[in-house]
Design a protein around this motif. Structure first.
Motif, PDB file in Angstrom:
ATOM      1  N   VAL A  68      24.516  16.384  36.865  1.00  0.00           N
ATOM      2  CA  VAL A  68      24.591  17.443  35.844  1.00  0.00           C
ATOM      3  C   VAL A  68      23.237  18.136  35.707  1.00  0.00           C
ATOM      4  O   VAL A  68      23.164  19.372  35.646  1.00  0.00           O
ATOM      5  CB  VAL A  68      25.061  16.864  34.490  1.00  0.00           C
ATOM      6  N   ASN A  69      22.160  17.359  35.689  1.00  0.00           N
ATOM      7  CA  ASN A  69      20.818  17.955  35.590  1.00  0.00           C
ATOM      8  C   ASN A  69      20.529  18.850  36.786  1.00  0.00           C
ATOM      9  O   ASN A  69      19.960  19.940  36.642  1.00  0.00           O
ATOM     10  CB  ASN A  69      19.752  16.871  35.464  1.00  0.00           C
ATOM     11  N   GLN A  70      20.920  18.404  37.975  1.00  0.00           N
ATOM     12  CA  GLN A  70      20.704  19.211  39.176  1.00  0.00           C
ATOM     13  C   GLN A  70      21.489  20.511  39.096  1.00  0.00           C
ATOM     14  O   GLN A  70      20.968  21.585  39.399  1.00  0.00           O
ATOM     15  CB  GLN A  70      21.114  18.416  40.414  1.00  0.00           C
ATOM     16  N   GLN A  71      22.743  20.440  38.663  1.00  0.00           N
ATOM     17  CA  GLN A  71      23.566  21.646  38.552  1.00  0.00           C
ATOM     18  C   GLN A  71      23.030  22.586  37.485  1.00  0.00           C
ATOM     19  O   GLN A  71      23.034  23.801  37.663  1.00  0.00           O
ATOM     20  CB  GLN A  71      25.016  21.270  38.267  1.00  0.00           C
ATOM     21  N   GLU A  74      20.137  24.376  38.904  1.00  0.00           N
ATOM     22  CA  GLU A  74      20.548  25.399  39.860  1.00  0.00           C
ATOM     23  C   GLU A  74      21.092  26.638  39.165  1.00  0.00           C
ATOM     24  O   GLU A  74      20.914  27.754  39.643  1.00  0.00           O
ATOM     25  CB  GLU A  74      21.617  24.835  40.812  1.00  0.00           C
ATOM     26  N   ILE A  75      21.749  26.473  38.035  1.00  0.00           N
ATOM     27  CA  ILE A  75      22.388  27.604  37.364  1.00  0.00           C
ATOM     28  C   ILE A  75      21.479  28.273  36.340  1.00  0.00           C
ATOM     29  O   ILE A  75      21.724  29.405  35.927  1.00  0.00           O
ATOM     30  CB  ILE A  75      23.720  27.170  36.719  1.00  0.00           C
ATOM     31  N   THR A  76      20.390  27.622  35.944  1.00  0.00           N
ATOM     32  CA  THR A  76      19.472  28.189  34.954  1.00  0.00           C
ATOM     33  C   THR A  76      18.923  29.552  35.367  1.00  0.00           C
ATOM     34  O   THR A  76      18.886  30.462  34.538  1.00  0.00           O
ATOM     35  CB  THR A  76      18.335  27.191  34.659  1.00  0.00           C
ATOM     36  N   PRO A  77      18.510  29.769  36.619  1.00  0.00           N
ATOM     37  CA  PRO A  77      18.025  31.105  36.986  1.00  0.00           C
ATOM     38  C   PRO A  77      19.081  32.187  36.798  1.00  0.00           C
ATOM     39  O   PRO A  77      18.751  33.323  36.434  1.00  0.00           O
ATOM     40  CB  PRO A  77      17.643  30.966  38.458  1.00  0.00           C
ATOM     41  N   VAL A  82      20.859  36.963  33.816  1.00  0.00           N
ATOM     42  CA  VAL A  82      21.800  37.608  32.898  1.00  0.00           C
ATOM     43  C   VAL A  82      21.097  37.989  31.601  1.00  0.00           C
ATOM     44  O   VAL A  82      21.293  39.087  31.067  1.00  0.00           O
ATOM     45  CB  VAL A  82      23.019  36.689  32.629  1.00  0.00           C
ATOM     46  N   GLY A  83      20.254  37.112  31.086  1.00  0.00           N
ATOM     47  CA  GLY A  83      19.516  37.404  29.863  1.00  0.00           C
ATOM     48  C   GLY A  83      18.562  38.576  30.051  1.00  0.00           C
ATOM     49  O   GLY A  83      18.467  39.455  29.189  1.00  0.00           O
ATOM     50  N   ASP A  84      17.845  38.595  31.195  1.00  0.00           N
ATOM     51  CA  ASP A  84      16.928  39.704  31.470  1.00  0.00           C
ATOM     52  C   ASP A  84      17.688  41.018  31.620  1.00  0.00           C
ATOM     53  O   ASP A  84      17.231  42.067  31.149  1.00  0.00           O
ATOM     54  CB  ASP A  84      16.117  39.423  32.737  1.00  0.00           C
ATOM     55  N   THR A  85      18.850  40.969  32.269  1.00  0.00           N
ATOM     56  CA  THR A  85      19.656  42.178  32.428  1.00  0.00           C
ATOM     57  C   THR A  85      20.135  42.682  31.079  1.00  0.00           C
ATOM     58  O   THR A  85      20.095  43.888  30.805  1.00  0.00           O
ATOM     59  CB  THR A  85      20.878  41.884  33.337  1.00  0.00           C
ATOM     60  N   GLY A  86      20.568  41.786  30.232  1.00  0.00           N
ATOM     61  CA  GLY A  86      20.998  42.178  28.889  1.00  0.00           C
ATOM     62  C   GLY A  86      19.857  42.785  28.095  1.00  0.00           C
ATOM     63  O   GLY A  86      20.035  43.781  27.391  1.00  0.00           O
TER      64      GLY A  86
END
Length: 148
Positions: A68-71, A74-77, A82-86
């Motif tokens: 779960v930590n690895q996933q 991987e998905i945090t970026p 998405v946050g930067d785009t918003g």
């Protein structure tokens, strides 16, 4: 028989009755003790089994948490993108809103001028064209920003 002999006889009979009454509870107590001995003899094996199963569960849990930590790593970026785009979209929208509000207030000023001076028809059109000519460069920059 004297009184001492009678007393000893009564104590002996009372003790015999007491022993007869206590035979069954003492036998049950012996059975309980035997069962306790059997249970405690099985306890080390049972504890070893339970400890092994608990260790297996803990190892599996640790592997799952690692996955779960690895996933998540991987998905945090993606969430950051998405946050930067918003944030960029919000900034652009706010900027466009400010420019639109300024343009609206300026055209409202021109419309108020034409009403106040009672320009009608051709004079109103000429004053509006003059206003556009004076602010042509600024309007062009705003249009380019809005088109981006």
């Amino acid at each position: 028989m004297d009184w001492l002999g009678i007393g000893v006889l009564i104590i002996g009979i009372a003790f015999a009755v007491l022993v007869v009454i206590l035979i069954k509870p003492l036998k049950n107590l012996g059975d309980v003790t035997e069962n306790l001995k059997e249970t405690t003899a099985k306890l080390p094996g049972t504890m070893e089994t339970v400890t092994g199963q608990a260790q297996l569960v803990l190892n599996t849990s640790n592997e799952t948490i690692g996955n779960v930590n690895q996933q998540v790593n991987e998905i945090t970026p993606l969430f950051q993108i998405v946050g930067d785009t918003g944030e960029a979209a919000r900034s652009l929208t706010n900027s466009a809103l400010e420019k639109t509000t300024k343009l609206k207030s300026r055209t409202t000023d021109a419309a108020n001028l034409s009403r106040r001076e009672r320009y009608q028809g051709l004079y109103g059109l000429l004053s509006f064209l003059y206003y556009l000519k004076e602010n042509k460069q600024e309007i062009k920059v705003k249009a380019e920003v809005l088109n981006k």
